[in-house]
Write an enzyme that holds these catalytic residues in place. Sequence first.
Site, short mmCIF file in Angstrom:
data_model
loop_
_atom_site.label_atom_id
_atom_site.label_comp_id
_atom_site.label_asym_id
_atom_site.label_seq_id
_atom_site.Cartn_x
_atom_site.Cartn_y
_atom_site.Cartn_z
CB ILE A 1 1.96 -3.29 2.54
CG1 ILE A 1 2.24 -2.10 3.48
CG2 ILE A 1 3.28 -3.93 2.12
CD1 ILE A 1 2.99 -2.49 4.75
CG ASP A 2 2.07 -6.13 -3.86
OD1 ASP A 2 0.97 -6.66 -4.07
OD2 ASP A 2 3.12 -6.48 -4.45
CG LEU A 3 1.04 -11.37 -0.19
CD1 LEU A 3 1.75 -11.36 1.15
CD2 LEU A 3 -0.26 -12.18 -0.11
#
Length: 210
Positions: free
Chosen positions: A6-8
Amino acid sequence: MDAVFIDLDGTLTDPKPGITGCLQYALERHGLPVPHQDELTWCIGPPMQESLRTLAGSEAGGAQMLIHYRERYAEVGLFENKVYDGIPEALAALRAAGPRLYVATSKPRVYAERILEHFGLAEHFLRIFGSELDGANVRKTDLLRFALSETGENPANAMMIGDREHDAIGARAHGIRPIGVLWGYGSPEELELAGMTRLLERPAQLATLL
């Protein structure tokens, strides 16, 4: 799916005030015109080195601006941030469904770790993968290659969730399924053209992916 990366920025948290405020600071220190924060949101998502090089107009100028950017970001900017509504609950539900969760962000890992700890999100992830301050793994393709080698995850049983085309490009390079979110900074057109296999409109839908 056994693993979810998951990207931030633009996916878990809205970093606009911190990132654009630090860009304004760097531009001012560099003696360049300072646009409104809304005019700098295109810098959220891509590697910061690339955005600063574009703003400065040269490799050397971008490198100097990066120093100025980090002067403010390391102390103030990283906490000028907000967790998107519903993200903590969505992460808890997603983790309960069984997959291993990892963060994969082009942001320097040392900053990502501090942000996730500060906002109480770190507990959901087995590991936090980010770039290094020297620029290593700043591209999502390189970052995910490193993450796969470190975790031993099978890319065929993994997905990458993010809000910009770079997330899809990096995922597809390794055979990871890319999922786009529309509450961040990428448009539906950008995400569809990049090859996102599904677009989510709200965080609660994260738990339905499995």
